[in-house]
Design a protein around this motif. Structure first.
Motif, PDB file in Angstrom:
ATOM      1  N   ALA A  29     -15.847  -1.868  20.060  1.00  0.00           N
ATOM      2  CA  ALA A  29     -16.980  -2.321  19.271  1.00  0.00           C
ATOM      3  C   ALA A  29     -16.547  -2.698  17.854  1.00  0.00           C
ATOM      4  CB  ALA A  29     -18.034  -1.238  19.214  1.00  0.00           C
ATOM      5  N   ALA A  30     -15.711  -1.886  17.260  1.00  0.00           N
ATOM      6  CA  ALA A  30     -15.191  -2.216  15.940  1.00  0.00           C
ATOM      7  C   ALA A  30     -14.138  -3.311  16.098  1.00  0.00           C
ATOM      8  CB  ALA A  30     -14.579  -0.985  15.293  1.00  0.00           C
ATOM      9  N   HIS A  31     -13.669  -3.829  14.986  1.00  0.00           N
ATOM     10  CA  HIS A  31     -12.642  -4.863  15.067  1.00  0.00           C
ATOM     11  C   HIS A  31     -11.406  -4.418  14.314  1.00  0.00           C
ATOM     12  CE1 HIS A  31     -15.103  -7.827  17.114  1.00  0.00           C
ATOM     13  NE2 HIS A  31     -16.099  -7.429  16.365  1.00  0.00           N
ATOM     14  N   PRO A  32     -10.650  -3.494  14.864  1.00  0.00           N
ATOM     15  CA  PRO A  32      -9.453  -3.027  14.176  1.00  0.00           C
ATOM     16  C   PRO A  32      -8.416  -4.137  14.089  1.00  0.00           C
ATOM     17  CG  PRO A  32      -9.509  -2.212  16.408  1.00  0.00           C
ATOM     18  CD  PRO A  32     -10.813  -2.912  16.171  1.00  0.00           C
ATOM     19  N   SER A  33      -7.612  -4.072  13.067  1.00  0.00           N
ATOM     20  CA  SER A  33      -6.605  -5.093  12.880  1.00  0.00           C
ATOM     21  C   SER A  33      -5.541  -5.009  13.969  1.00  0.00           C
ATOM     22  CB  SER A  33      -5.939  -4.918  11.522  1.00  0.00           C
ATOM     23  OG  SER A  33      -4.858  -5.809  11.422  1.00  0.00           O
ATOM     24  N   ALA A  34      -5.090  -6.174  14.426  1.00  0.00           N
ATOM     25  CA  ALA A  34      -4.011  -6.230  15.398  1.00  0.00           C
ATOM     26  C   ALA A  34      -2.662  -6.426  14.709  1.00  0.00           C
ATOM     27  CB  ALA A  34      -4.274  -7.354  16.384  1.00  0.00           C
ATOM     28  N   SER A  44      -3.098   2.794  -1.356  1.00  0.00           N
ATOM     29  CA  SER A  44      -3.752   2.234  -0.171  1.00  0.00           C
ATOM     30  C   SER A  44      -2.722   1.801   0.866  1.00  0.00           C
ATOM     31  CB  SER A  44      -4.594   1.008  -0.568  1.00  0.00           C
ATOM     32  OG  SER A  44      -3.743   0.006  -1.106  1.00  0.00           O
ATOM     33  N   PHE A  45      -3.236   1.681   2.091  1.00  0.00           N
ATOM     34  CA  PHE A  45      -2.543   0.976   3.164  1.00  0.00           C
ATOM     35  C   PHE A  45      -3.424  -0.228   3.517  1.00  0.00           C
ATOM     36  CE2 PHE A  45      -1.220   5.448   4.490  1.00  0.00           C
ATOM     37  CZ  PHE A  45       0.048   5.347   3.949  1.00  0.00           C
ATOM     38  N   THR A  46      -2.824  -1.370   3.718  1.00  0.00           N
ATOM     39  CA  THR A  46      -3.572  -2.564   4.117  1.00  0.00           C
ATOM     40  C   THR A  46      -2.878  -3.203   5.312  1.00  0.00           C
ATOM     41  OG1 THR A  46      -4.182  -2.918   1.810  1.00  0.00           O
ATOM     42  CG2 THR A  46      -4.542  -4.753   3.362  1.00  0.00           C
ATOM     43  N   PRO A  47      -3.526  -3.256   6.481  1.00  0.00           N
ATOM     44  CA  PRO A  47      -4.856  -2.696   6.744  1.00  0.00           C
ATOM     45  C   PRO A  47      -4.801  -1.166   6.825  1.00  0.00           C
ATOM     46  CG  PRO A  47      -3.892  -3.521   8.781  1.00  0.00           C
ATOM     47  CD  PRO A  47      -2.941  -3.899   7.685  1.00  0.00           C
ATOM     48  N   ALA A  48      -5.921  -0.538   6.476  1.00  0.00           N
ATOM     49  CA  ALA A  48      -5.981   0.921   6.547  1.00  0.00           C
ATOM     50  C   ALA A  48      -6.051   1.387   7.998  1.00  0.00           C
ATOM     51  CB  ALA A  48      -7.195   1.422   5.766  1.00  0.00           C
ATOM     52  N   ASP A  49      -6.736   0.614   8.820  1.00  0.00           N
ATOM     53  CA  ASP A  49      -6.930   0.987  10.228  1.00  0.00           C
ATOM     54  C   ASP A  49      -6.370  -0.126  11.097  1.00  0.00           C
ATOM     55  OD1 ASP A  49      -8.520   3.348   9.553  1.00  0.00           O
ATOM     56  OD2 ASP A  49     -10.012   1.892   8.923  1.00  0.00           O
ATOM     57  N   LEU A  50      -5.467   0.224  11.982  1.00  0.00           N
ATOM     58  CA  LEU A  50      -4.922  -0.797  12.854  1.00  0.00           C
ATOM     59  C   LEU A  50      -4.751  -0.258  14.265  1.00  0.00           C
ATOM     60  CD1 LEU A  50      -1.158  -1.505  12.118  1.00  0.00           C
ATOM     61  CD2 LEU A  50      -2.384   0.419  11.168  1.00  0.00           C
ATOM     62  N   THR A  51      -4.677  -1.185  15.180  1.00  0.00           N
ATOM     63  CA  THR A  51      -4.505  -0.860  16.592  1.00  0.00           C
ATOM     64  C   THR A  51      -3.304  -1.633  17.106  1.00  0.00           C
ATOM     65  OG1 THR A  51      -6.863  -0.486  16.914  1.00  0.00           O
ATOM     66  CG2 THR A  51      -5.561  -0.982  18.874  1.00  0.00           C
ATOM     67  N   VAL A  52      -2.375  -0.920  17.719  1.00  0.00           N
ATOM     68  CA  VAL A  52      -1.162  -1.565  18.226  1.00  0.00           C
ATOM     69  C   VAL A  52      -0.869  -1.048  19.630  1.00  0.00           C
ATOM     70  CG1 VAL A  52      -0.176  -1.836  15.915  1.00  0.00           C
ATOM     71  CG2 VAL A  52       0.373   0.191  17.254  1.00  0.00           C
ATOM     72  N   PRO A  53      -0.175  -1.832  20.420  1.00  0.00           N
ATOM     73  CA  PRO A  53       0.264  -1.337  21.728  1.00  0.00           C
ATOM     74  C   PRO A  53       1.346  -0.282  21.545  1.00  0.00           C
ATOM     75  CG  PRO A  53       0.550  -3.738  21.522  1.00  0.00           C
ATOM     76  CD  PRO A  53       0.253  -3.206  20.161  1.00  0.00           C
ATOM     77  N   SER A  54       1.532   0.556  22.559  1.00  0.00           N
ATOM     78  CA  SER A  54       2.596   1.552  22.477  1.00  0.00           C
ATOM     79  C   SER A  54       3.952   0.857  22.366  1.00  0.00           C
ATOM     80  CB  SER A  54       2.556   2.474  23.697  1.00  0.00           C
ATOM     81  OG  SER A  54       2.615   1.712  24.872  1.00  0.00           O
ATOM     82  N   ILE A  61       5.672  -2.444   4.186  1.00  0.00           N
ATOM     83  CA  ILE A  61       6.120  -3.131   2.969  1.00  0.00           C
ATOM     84  C   ILE A  61       5.506  -2.450   1.767  1.00  0.00           C
ATOM     85  CG2 ILE A  61       6.162  -5.316   1.713  1.00  0.00           C
ATOM     86  CD1 ILE A  61       5.828  -6.735   4.422  1.00  0.00           C
ATOM     87  N   ASN A  62       6.347  -2.066   0.819  1.00  0.00           N
ATOM     88  CA  ASN A  62       5.849  -1.420  -0.390  1.00  0.00           C
ATOM     89  C   ASN A  62       5.640  -2.470  -1.477  1.00  0.00           C
ATOM     90  OD1 ASN A  62       5.241   0.105  -2.589  1.00  0.00           O
ATOM     91  ND2 ASN A  62       6.923   1.562  -2.338  1.00  0.00           N
ATOM     92  N   ASP A  63       4.375  -2.831  -1.666  1.00  0.00           N
ATOM     93  CA  ASP A  63       4.004  -3.800  -2.702  1.00  0.00           C
ATOM     94  C   ASP A  63       3.718  -3.121  -4.036  1.00  0.00           C
ATOM     95  OD1 ASP A  63       4.087  -5.968  -0.900  1.00  0.00           O
ATOM     96  OD2 ASP A  63       2.005  -5.663  -0.294  1.00  0.00           O
ATOM     97  N   GLY A  64       3.853  -1.803  -4.069  1.00  0.00           N
ATOM     98  CA  GLY A  64       3.474  -1.071  -5.277  1.00  0.00           C
ATOM     99  C   GLY A  64       4.631  -0.892  -6.240  1.00  0.00           C
ATOM    100  N   THR A  65       4.413  -0.031  -7.210  1.00  0.00           N
ATOM    101  CA  THR A  65       5.436   0.258  -8.209  1.00  0.00           C
ATOM    102  C   THR A  65       5.931   1.696  -8.117  1.00  0.00           C
ATOM    103  OG1 THR A  65       3.727   0.839  -9.820  1.00  0.00           O
ATOM    104  CG2 THR A  65       4.486  -1.445  -9.820  1.00  0.00           C
ATOM    105  N   LEU A  66       5.391   2.436  -7.122  1.00  0.00           N
ATOM    106  CA  LEU A  66       5.826   3.807  -6.873  1.00  0.00           C
ATOM    107  C   LEU A  66       6.385   3.901  -5.462  1.00  0.00           C
ATOM    108  CD1 LEU A  66       2.649   5.675  -8.216  1.00  0.00           C
ATOM    109  CD2 LEU A  66       4.815   5.307  -9.443  1.00  0.00           C
ATOM    110  N   GLY A 113      -6.606   8.295  -1.859  1.00  0.00           N
ATOM    111  CA  GLY A 113      -7.109   7.309  -0.905  1.00  0.00           C
ATOM    112  C   GLY A 113      -6.066   6.649  -0.049  1.00  0.00           C
ATOM    113  N   GLN A 114      -4.802   7.068  -0.178  1.00  0.00           N
ATOM    114  CA  GLN A 114      -3.773   6.391   0.614  1.00  0.00           C
ATOM    115  C   GLN A 114      -3.663   7.054   1.986  1.00  0.00           C
ATOM    116  OE1 GLN A 114       0.151   6.049  -1.115  1.00  0.00           O
ATOM    117  NE2 GLN A 114       0.466   4.093  -0.074  1.00  0.00           N
TER     118      GLN A 114
END
Ligand SMILES: [Cu+2]
Length: 122
Positions: A29-34, A44-54, A61-66, A113-114
């Motif tokens: 029903a939801a649309h989790p990221s593929a 944060s993580f982007t996407p925060a919620d994802l669905t992947v095959p086993s 990828i660390n886009d941050g400064t920490l 929030g990460q």
């Protein structure tokens, strides 16, 4: 109803069917990221919620400064420290299908929030 009206209605019905067929029908029903790439930043993580095959190989990828990490709670799998600007691969081979909480284990980051979820499908 006029003939023109019926024609318009028919086209709407047909295009609706095409759209429905294009959706696949097996999605939850939801649309989790593929996506198989997760971007990390403060905090944060982007996407925060994802669905992947086993057995997927995730790219983090660390886009941050920490420094950030991506850890699956409770199963001892995750990345080592990922330095700012760097990317690493997290091989999910052998991780059982299920829904896992993902978090960054750097002090205070989860609390800010990460965190997210990863759903592994069979
Ligand atoms: Cu972090």
């Amino acid at each position: 109803m006029s003939r023109a009206c019926r024609a318009v209605l028919l086209r709407l019905v047909v295009s609706g069917l095409v759209l429905a067929a294009g959706c696949g029908g097996t999605s939850p029903a939801a649309h989790p990221s593929a996506a198989t790439t997760v971007h990390m930043a403060e905090y944060s993580f982007t996407p925060a919620d994802l669905t992947v095959p086993s057995n997927t190989k995730l790219t983090l990828i660390n886009d941050g400064t920490l420094i950030h990490t991506y850890i699956l709670r409770g199963i001892g799998r995750g990345t080592a420290d990922v330095q700012p600007g760097k990317r690493v691969t997290l091989d999910l081979a052998g991780v059982a299908p299920g829904i896992y909480q993902a978090f960054c284990d750097q002090a205070g980051h989860t609390e800010k929030g990460q965190s997210g979820t990863i759903t592994i499908t069979p």
